[in-house]
Motif scaffolding. Structure first.
Motif, PDB file in Angstrom:
ATOM      1  N   ILE A 213       0.879  -1.171   0.000  1.00 39.79           N
ATOM      2  CA  ILE A 213       0.000   0.000   0.000  1.00 39.79           C
ATOM      3  C   ILE A 213       0.913   1.217   0.000  1.00 39.79           C
ATOM      4  CG2 ILE A 213      -1.789   1.279   1.235  1.00 39.79           C
ATOM      5  CD1 ILE A 213      -2.638  -1.416   2.468  1.00 39.79           C
ATOM      6  N   ALA A 214       0.801   1.999  -1.045  1.00 39.65           N
ATOM      7  CA  ALA A 214       1.716   3.127  -1.235  1.00 39.65           C
ATOM      8  C   ALA A 214       1.029   4.452  -0.926  1.00 39.65           C
ATOM      9  CB  ALA A 214       2.240   3.136  -2.668  1.00 39.65           C
ATOM     10  N   LEU A 215       1.785   5.359  -0.344  1.00 38.34           N
ATOM     11  CA  LEU A 215       1.354   6.728  -0.116  1.00 38.34           C
ATOM     12  C   LEU A 215       2.337   7.645  -0.834  1.00 38.34           C
ATOM     13  CD1 LEU A 215      -0.050   5.172   2.278  1.00 38.34           C
ATOM     14  CD2 LEU A 215       0.071   7.327   3.547  1.00 38.34           C
ATOM     15  N   ASP A 216       1.807   8.482  -1.709  1.00 38.31           N
ATOM     16  CA  ASP A 216       2.642   9.399  -2.492  1.00 38.31           C
ATOM     17  C   ASP A 216       3.736   8.660  -3.249  1.00 38.31           C
ATOM     18  OD1 ASP A 216       1.188  11.610  -1.543  1.00 38.31           O
ATOM     19  OD2 ASP A 216       2.393  11.658   0.294  1.00 38.31           O
ATOM     20  N   GLY A 217       3.384   7.467  -3.747  1.00 41.81           N
ATOM     21  CA  GLY A 217       4.307   6.706  -4.568  1.00 41.81           C
ATOM     22  C   GLY A 217       5.324   5.890  -3.802  1.00 41.81           C
ATOM     23  N   LYS A 218       5.275   5.888  -2.471  1.00 45.75           N
ATOM     24  CA  LYS A 218       6.228   5.135  -1.668  1.00 45.75           C
ATOM     25  C   LYS A 218       5.493   4.097  -0.839  1.00 45.75           C
ATOM     26  CE  LYS A 218      10.011   5.681   1.661  1.00 45.75           C
ATOM     27  NZ  LYS A 218      10.816   6.642   2.458  1.00 45.75           N
ATOM     28  N   VAL A 219       6.003   2.856  -0.845  1.00 47.42           N
ATOM     29  CA  VAL A 219       5.346   1.776  -0.094  1.00 47.42           C
ATOM     30  C   VAL A 219       5.534   2.022   1.400  1.00 47.42           C
ATOM     31  CG1 VAL A 219       5.321  -0.695   0.407  1.00 47.42           C
ATOM     32  CG2 VAL A 219       5.647   0.099  -1.945  1.00 47.42           C
ATOM     33  N   ILE A 220       4.415   2.196   2.101  1.00 50.29           N
ATOM     34  CA  ILE A 220       4.438   2.447   3.540  1.00 50.29           C
ATOM     35  C   ILE A 220       3.930   1.236   4.322  1.00 50.29           C
ATOM     36  CG2 ILE A 220       3.599   3.951   5.396  1.00 50.29           C
ATOM     37  CD1 ILE A 220       5.546   5.275   3.473  1.00 50.29           C
ATOM     38  N   PHE A 221       2.952   0.549   3.753  1.00 47.94           N
ATOM     39  CA  PHE A 221       2.378  -0.617   4.419  1.00 47.94           C
ATOM     40  C   PHE A 221       2.490  -1.840   3.502  1.00 47.94           C
ATOM     41  CE2 PHE A 221       0.014   3.072   6.009  1.00 47.94           C
ATOM     42  CZ  PHE A 221       0.108   2.897   7.386  1.00 47.94           C
ATOM     43  N   VAL A 222       2.630  -2.987   4.108  1.00 47.68           N
ATOM     44  CA  VAL A 222       2.539  -4.257   3.395  1.00 47.68           C
ATOM     45  C   VAL A 222       1.556  -5.144   4.166  1.00 47.68           C
ATOM     46  CG1 VAL A 222       3.716  -6.387   2.741  1.00 47.68           C
ATOM     47  CG2 VAL A 222       4.823  -4.179   2.350  1.00 47.68           C
ATOM     48  N   MET A 223       0.508  -5.563   3.493  1.00 48.64           N
ATOM     49  CA  MET A 223      -0.443  -6.494   4.095  1.00 48.64           C
ATOM     50  C   MET A 223      -0.068  -7.905   3.692  1.00 48.64           C
ATOM     51  SD  MET A 223      -4.311  -5.030   4.045  1.00 48.64           S
ATOM     52  CE  MET A 223      -4.774  -3.678   5.134  1.00 48.64           C
ATOM     53  N   GLU A 224       0.046  -8.787   4.671  1.00 45.38           N
ATOM     54  CA  GLU A 224       0.399 -10.174   4.396  1.00 45.38           C
ATOM     55  C   GLU A 224      -0.676 -11.104   4.955  1.00 45.38           C
ATOM     56  OE1 GLU A 224       4.176 -10.930   6.206  1.00 45.38           O
ATOM     57  OE2 GLU A 224       3.460 -10.558   8.244  1.00 45.38           O
ATOM     58  N   PHE A 225      -0.874 -12.204   4.254  1.00 40.87           N
ATOM     59  CA  PHE A 225      -1.927 -13.156   4.614  1.00 40.87           C
ATOM     60  C   PHE A 225      -1.350 -14.566   4.568  1.00 40.87           C
ATOM     61  CE2 PHE A 225      -3.756  -9.422   2.752  1.00 40.87           C
ATOM     62  CZ  PHE A 225      -4.823  -9.106   3.582  1.00 40.87           C
ATOM     63  N   PHE A 226      -1.877 -15.427   5.448  1.00 37.86           N
ATOM     64  CA  PHE A 226      -1.349 -16.783   5.572  1.00 37.86           C
ATOM     65  C   PHE A 226      -2.471 -17.808   5.608  1.00 37.86           C
ATOM     66  CE2 PHE A 226       1.543 -13.826   7.642  1.00 37.86           C
ATOM     67  CZ  PHE A 226       2.763 -14.135   7.049  1.00 37.86           C
ATOM     68  N   SER A 227      -2.176 -18.972   5.026  1.00 35.83           N
ATOM     69  CA  SER A 227      -3.124 -20.084   5.025  1.00 35.83           C
ATOM     70  C   SER A 227      -2.429 -21.346   5.527  1.00 35.83           C
ATOM     71  CB  SER A 227      -3.679 -20.326   3.617  1.00 35.83           C
ATOM     72  OG  SER A 227      -4.487 -21.496   3.598  1.00 35.83           O
ATOM     73  N   VAL A 228      -3.197 -22.215   6.163  1.00 34.64           N
ATOM     74  CA  VAL A 228      -2.647 -23.480   6.654  1.00 34.64           C
ATOM     75  C   VAL A 228      -2.607 -24.528   5.547  1.00 34.64           C
ATOM     76  CG1 VAL A 228      -3.392 -23.053   9.010  1.00 34.64           C
ATOM     77  CG2 VAL A 228      -4.930 -24.260   7.446  1.00 34.64           C
ATOM     78  N   GLU A 229      -3.189 -24.210   4.398  1.00 34.25           N
ATOM     79  CA  GLU A 229      -3.187 -25.119   3.257  1.00 34.25           C
ATOM     80  C   GLU A 229      -2.338 -24.535   2.127  1.00 34.25           C
ATOM     81  OE1 GLU A 229      -7.234 -25.562   2.174  1.00 34.25           O
ATOM     82  OE2 GLU A 229      -7.796 -26.631   4.006  1.00 34.25           O
ATOM     83  N   ARG A 230      -1.896 -25.413   1.250  1.00 34.87           N
ATOM     84  CA  ARG A 230      -1.131 -24.958   0.093  1.00 34.87           C
ATOM     85  C   ARG A 230      -2.082 -24.414  -0.967  1.00 34.87           C
ATOM     86  NH1 ARG A 230       3.951 -26.215  -2.508  1.00 34.87           N
ATOM     87  NH2 ARG A 230       3.789 -25.791  -4.733  1.00 34.87           N
ATOM     88  N   HIS A 231      -1.784 -23.241  -1.472  1.00 32.84           N
ATOM     89  CA  HIS A 231      -2.569 -22.624  -2.540  1.00 32.84           C
ATOM     90  C   HIS A 231      -1.616 -22.171  -3.643  1.00 32.84           C
ATOM     91  CE1 HIS A 231      -6.344 -22.383  -0.220  1.00 32.84           C
ATOM     92  NE2 HIS A 231      -5.566 -22.122   0.816  1.00 32.84           N
ATOM     93  N   GLU A 232      -1.939 -22.537  -4.857  1.00 35.00           N
ATOM     94  CA  GLU A 232      -1.168 -22.025  -5.988  1.00 35.00           C
ATOM     95  C   GLU A 232      -1.600 -20.593  -6.286  1.00 35.00           C
ATOM     96  OE1 GLU A 232       1.374 -23.665  -7.044  1.00 35.00           O
ATOM     97  OE2 GLU A 232       0.842 -25.383  -5.783  1.00 35.00           O
ATOM     98  N   THR A 233      -0.802 -19.895  -7.052  1.00 33.56           N
ATOM     99  CA  THR A 233      -1.057 -18.486  -7.349  1.00 33.56           C
ATOM    100  C   THR A 233      -2.463 -18.283  -7.901  1.00 33.56           C
ATOM    101  OG1 THR A 233       1.274 -18.162  -7.859  1.00 33.56           O
ATOM    102  CG2 THR A 233      -0.258 -16.471  -8.629  1.00 33.56           C
ATOM    103  N   ASP A 234      -3.175 -17.375  -7.281  1.00 30.94           N
ATOM    104  CA  ASP A 234      -4.549 -17.057  -7.669  1.00 30.94           C
ATOM    105  C   ASP A 234      -4.551 -15.655  -8.279  1.00 30.94           C
ATOM    106  OD1 ASP A 234      -7.247 -16.312  -7.814  1.00 30.94           O
ATOM    107  OD2 ASP A 234      -7.796 -17.469  -6.041  1.00 30.94           O
ATOM    108  N   ASP A 235      -4.598 -15.587  -9.607  1.00 30.87           N
ATOM    109  CA  ASP A 235      -4.517 -14.290 -10.294  1.00 30.87           C
ATOM    110  C   ASP A 235      -5.692 -13.388  -9.948  1.00 30.87           C
ATOM    111  OD1 ASP A 235      -2.133 -14.963 -11.533  1.00 30.87           O
ATOM    112  OD2 ASP A 235      -3.124 -15.844 -13.273  1.00 30.87           O
ATOM    113  N   ALA A 236      -6.880 -13.978  -9.782  1.00 32.00           N
ATOM    114  CA  ALA A 236      -8.059 -13.178  -9.441  1.00 32.00           C
ATOM    115  C   ALA A 236      -7.890 -12.543  -8.061  1.00 32.00           C
ATOM    116  CB  ALA A 236      -9.311 -14.055  -9.480  1.00 32.00           C
ATOM    117  N   LEU A 237      -7.316 -13.297  -7.132  1.00 29.94           N
ATOM    118  CA  LEU A 237      -7.091 -12.768  -5.792  1.00 29.94           C
ATOM    119  C   LEU A 237      -6.029 -11.674  -5.801  1.00 29.94           C
ATOM    120  CD1 LEU A 237      -7.907 -13.011  -2.870  1.00 29.94           C
ATOM    121  CD2 LEU A 237      -6.238 -14.847  -2.590  1.00 29.94           C
TER     122      LEU A 237
END
Length: 269
Positions: free
Chosen positions: A218-242
């Motif tokens: 999440i960028a403010l004025d073009g600079k990344v200030i926040f990073v949101m990270e998410f975790f799952s207990v199962e294996r998931h392949e890359t989900d382009d829609a997500l």
């Protein structure tokens, strides 16, 4: 005469070429082929009703009916499956739009940027069905991504180890999941964190209780200030829609955060 009509129909279907892609027409071509075989190869040699040639032609005619029925059933199956997939895609799209609208509305009403982040991370975890979410924030003093107190847990006790090791580690640009996302400015997906040598938290504990992870900036004025990270207990392949959803949410949150930051600056002045 019947053989001639079957031959004309057979040639016509072959020339049209639709049978190569349409399941029903594929089976119609088989039906015509079988019917032509019966009329051309057996019926001319039938001297009377129910002799061997007549019976063979009659059996091929029944087989041609079966071909049409099989084609019809398979075609209907594909049609119903396509409708189900289209319905599911529409449901997911509606849920995505509803989520984005609800996040935008709630985020705009939040009193602080931190409150906005908490609303967003709770909403995304609920939408995805992923049990853990966390926000890293850039610390200008250290120049690193630092852990925050913004978490979402489906079961706090189950993921106590992950929370502990996350609390103890700050990431410079390019290191770990938050650092890589900060450096690239793009979402990142990890199907198996235990197999990723740059997912440093797996080195700090024997089992942190998660398998897949993804994060977005999440960028403010073009600079990344926040990073949101998410975790799952199962294996998931890359989900382009997500990932696309995450990019859209990140853009929304960036705009809202910039407005809140500007409003706070104006209030302080």
């Amino acid at each position: 005469v019947p053989a001639m009509f079957f031959a004309l129909a057979f040639v016509g279907y072959l020339q049209k070429g639709k049978w190569q892609h349409d399941v029903f027409e594929h089976w119609v071509v088989l039906c015509l082929m079988v019917s032509l075989l019966g009329q051309a190869a057996f019926m001319p040699f039938s001297a009377q009703i129910f002799d061997a040639s007549f019976d063979a032609a009659h059996m091929l005619k029944k087989l041609s009916y079966i071909c049409v029925l099989v084609g019809l059933m398979i075609s209907m199956f594909h049609l119903f499956r396509h409708e189900a997939e289209a319905s599911e895609a529409l449901r997911r799209e509606s849920a995505r739009v509803k989520l984005q609208n609800s996040i935008a509305s709630a985020a705009g009403a939040a009193a602080t940027v931190e409150g906005m982040m908490q609303i967003c991370i709770d909403g995304l975890c609920a939408h995805m069905g992923w049990p853990v979410g966390h926000v890293y924030r850039f610390n200008p003093s250290s120049g690193k991504m630092a852990p925050s107190d913004i978490w979402h847990f489906a079961d706090r006790d189950r993921f106590a180890t992950l929370r502990r090791v996350t609390h103890d580690i700050h990431f410079p640009s390019g290191m770990g999941l938050p650092g890589r996302v900060q450096a690239s400015g793009k979402p990142l997906w990890i199907s198996d964190v235990t197999a990723d040598p740059n997912f440093l938290r797996t080195r700090m504990a024997e089992d942190i209780g998660v398998v897949s992870a993804f994060a977005f900036p999440i960028a403010l004025d073009g600079k990344v200030i926040f990073v949101m990270e998410f975790f799952s207990v199962e294996r998931h392949e890359t989900d382009d829609a997500l990932l696309e959803l995450a990019a859209n949410v990140a853009t929304q949150l960036g705009h809202v955060a910039e407005r809140k930051q500007a409003a706070d600056t104006l209030a302080e002045s």
